[in-house]
Enzyme design. Structure first.
Site, PDB file in Angstrom:
ATOM      1  N   HIS A 195      -9.709  -0.166  -1.353  1.00 51.86           N
ATOM      2  CA  HIS A 195     -10.067   0.225   0.008  1.00 51.86           C
ATOM      3  C   HIS A 195     -11.283   1.148   0.068  1.00 51.86           C
ATOM      4  O   HIS A 195     -11.724   1.522   1.157  1.00 51.86           O
ATOM      5  CB  HIS A 195      -8.888   0.866   0.753  1.00 51.86           C
ATOM      6  CG  HIS A 195      -7.819  -0.110   1.102  1.00 51.86           C
ATOM      7  ND1 HIS A 195      -6.528   0.282   1.429  1.00 51.86           N
ATOM      8  CD2 HIS A 195      -7.819  -1.468   1.173  1.00 51.86           C
ATOM      9  CE1 HIS A 195      -5.795  -0.800   1.681  1.00 51.86           C
ATOM     10  NE2 HIS A 195      -6.557  -1.861   1.537  1.00 51.86           N
ATOM     11  N   ASN A 248       0.832  -1.204   0.000  1.00 53.68           N
ATOM     12  CA  ASN A 248       0.000   0.000   0.000  1.00 53.68           C
ATOM     13  C   ASN A 248       0.870   1.259   0.000  1.00 53.68           C
ATOM     14  O   ASN A 248       1.989   1.229   0.520  1.00 53.68           O
ATOM     15  CB  ASN A 248      -0.903   0.006   1.235  1.00 53.68           C
ATOM     16  CG  ASN A 248      -1.996  -1.031   1.145  1.00 53.68           C
ATOM     17  OD1 ASN A 248      -2.550  -1.277   0.086  1.00 53.68           O
ATOM     18  ND2 ASN A 248      -2.312  -1.660   2.273  1.00 53.68           N
ATOM     19  N   CYS A 275      -5.968  -7.426  -3.000  1.00 53.81           N
ATOM     20  CA  CYS A 275      -6.436  -6.952  -1.700  1.00 53.81           C
ATOM     21  C   CYS A 275      -7.576  -7.838  -1.235  1.00 53.81           C
ATOM     22  O   CYS A 275      -8.426  -8.237  -2.028  1.00 53.81           O
ATOM     23  CB  CYS A 275      -6.912  -5.502  -1.817  1.00 53.81           C
ATOM     24  SG  CYS A 275      -7.525  -4.805  -0.270  1.00 53.81           S
ATOM     25  N   HIS A 276      -7.620  -8.134   0.061  1.00 55.98           N
ATOM     26  CA  HIS A 276      -8.632  -9.051   0.583  1.00 55.98           C
ATOM     27  C   HIS A 276      -9.841  -8.353   1.182  1.00 55.98           C
ATOM     28  O   HIS A 276     -10.696  -9.008   1.780  1.00 55.98           O
ATOM     29  CB  HIS A 276      -8.000  -9.989   1.630  1.00 55.98           C
ATOM     30  CG  HIS A 276      -7.308  -9.264   2.743  1.00 55.98           C
ATOM     31  ND1 HIS A 276      -6.107  -9.665   3.254  1.00 55.98           N
ATOM     32  CD2 HIS A 276      -7.642  -8.149   3.442  1.00 55.98           C
ATOM     33  CE1 HIS A 276      -5.731  -8.853   4.221  1.00 55.98           C
ATOM     34  NE2 HIS A 276      -6.660  -7.937   4.353  1.00 55.98           N
TER      35      HIS A 276
END
Length: 464
Positions: free
Chosen positions: A215, A157, A179-180
């Site tokens: 995000h 990130n 990304c999870h």
């Protein structure tokens, strides 16, 4: 690399940041369970001793209970040795140290600005990007030189800006960011399905259409079997607007629960805008106006999520260093645990061993028509033999377009400004971030102080 029946043998993975005491061990565990591939993992890190330790730990996974695949781990001192001949490149680095991150996250608190993560957006995310982008420029140049045909998987990130940099420096690169956070939202939806339908389901049973940016991803579709979950989610959010844990109550001292959440931000955003925000509350809050969810610690407590102090990260690093020493000595045995990440499955699909559809971060080629072409966006993509094809996700809905387009525009500006090493242009983005609520004069003071605190990593900038 060669194929033997339905197995890929001699796969080479270059791990940039191979001294990691966390992500690297997770990758080792997942690789050990991939019975249809094997090969070598070359570990490169500016801390060679850390990479050397992971070489020893990694090779222990070959004898761990449940291992069905053999991988040879090797620490190397040059990035060229790691990259040459690589089929895959994994990037997972910490740009700077936790001392710099301490400034990213906590210096803004002097001006009444609170950040729950501080690694992607807000003042912390922008200053972190100032350190990170020059590192990724160098990594991209090395990939272009040593392994131009490799597939590149980024976990670092700020995700969007890292992937943007890889493509800016090396336009032909085959890179994507993983990304999870969407996975967590699928898990949350599976809990809703259990409550509404009384059925136990896994995240894979929840089919979603993610759109927007990392995000701050949103779902415009969510289905279980062929059932549209949106009407049920609306009722669920109205019922649980006070928060939902799904596993019983969480400790009420929310300021000490760095990662706990009762999904109140996620629920509140749905009730406001009618679409499912698909990230953890800690991340979602940082992309919204500063007074919404992060006005002060009391507001964070009210919304039942946590601020993650860098002091916690420093203590956690001490614990991971202790674990590393125990793994090296044999006092602690390595264990295979499924991480839930999809990096290894993505590799398998790219090797032609399976097909996969999952969310990734790649440049916009029209998969989101009303965001700029070339901006890095997060949608589903189809993974097949040597190809990643974005799913046409559709436009950002008008209800959330003002929120998402502002974030995307800021990221584009930050990327351009740092590429040019233009401090004033970076400051324009900084001062306009929705978390920077302290006024323009104090924003300048804050920016200057934060830049000074990370100055040793900014040698490419004219700071005088």
């Amino acid at each position: 690399m060669k194929y033997s029946g339905k197995k890929a043998e001699g796969v080479k993975i270059a791990y940039i940041g191979g001294g990691s005491r966390g992500w690297a061990w997770g990758l080792m565990s997942d690789l050990a369970t991939a019975g249809d591939m094997n090969g070598d993992v070359y570990l490169y890190d500016i801390d060679f001793e850390a990479a050397k330790a992971n070489e020893i730990i990694g090779n222990k996974y070959n004898d761990a209970e449940g291992a069905v695949s053999k991988w040879n781990y090797k620490a190397v001192e040059t990035i060229g040795e790691a990259l040459t001949g690589a089929n895959f490149v994994v990037i997972s680095i910490l740009p700077g140290t936790f001392d710099e991150m301490d400034s990213d996250v906590h210096t803004p608190e002097k001006y009444g600005i609170y950040q729950s993560v501080g690694d992607t957006s807000g003042p912390g995310g922008i200053v972190r990007a100032m350190r990170t982008i020059p590192m990724f420029e160098e990594i991209a140049e090395n990939i272009k030189k040593y392994s131009p045909d490799a597939w590149v998987i980024n976990y670092t990130n700020p995700m969007t800006l890292c992937v943007k940099t890889l493509y800016r420096v090396f336009p032909e690169i085959k890179a994507f960011g993983c990304c999870h956070e969407v996975f967590g939202t699928q898990i949350f939806l599976s809990k809703m399905v259990k409550e509404v339908f009384g059925e136990e389901v896994t995240r894979a049973d929840i089919k979603v259409n993610p759109v927007a940016v990392n995000h701050f991803t949103w779902l415009t579709e969510a289905k279980y079997k062929n059932i549209d979950l949106f009407p049920y989610y609306k009722e669920f959010c109205e019922k649980n607007h006070g928060g939902f844990s799904g596993d019983g109550p969480v400790d009420d001292n929310w300021l000490n629960n760095n990662f706990a959440s009762e999904e109140k931000v996620k629920i509140d955003l749905f009730l406001k805008f009618g679409y499912i925000a698909a990230a953890g509350d800690r991340h979602l809050a940082e992309f919204c106006e500063g007074k919404w969810y992060l006005e002060n610690p009391d507001r964070v407590k009210e919304m039942h999520f946590g601020l993650t102090p860098v002091s916690w990260r420093k203590e956690d690093l001490k614990k991971r260093l202790e674990k590393s020493a125990k793994l090296l000595s044999g006092e602690l045995k390595v264990e295979i645990n499924n991480t839930g990440e999809e990096g290894v499955n993505q590799m398998r699909a790219l090797l032609g061993l399976s097909d996969l559809i999952t969310n990734v971060n790649i440049p916009n080629r029209g998969q989101i028509p009303n965001l700029p072409i070339g901006a890095v966006v997060e949608t589903n993509a189809v993974f097949r033999s040597d190809s990643v094809t974005p799913v046409m996700a559709g436009e950002i809905p008008k209800e959330i377009y003002p929120l998402v387009s502002r974030v995307c525009a800021e990221q584009e500006l930050v990327s351009e400004a740092i590429a040019e090493r233009d401090i004033e242009k970076i400051f324009i983005a900084f001062a306009n971030d929705p978390l920077v609520t302290c006024g323009i004069e104090n924003a300048r003071k804050l920016f200057d102080e934060m830049v000074a605190n990370t100055r040793k990593y900014l040698t490419d900038y004219n700071l005088d």
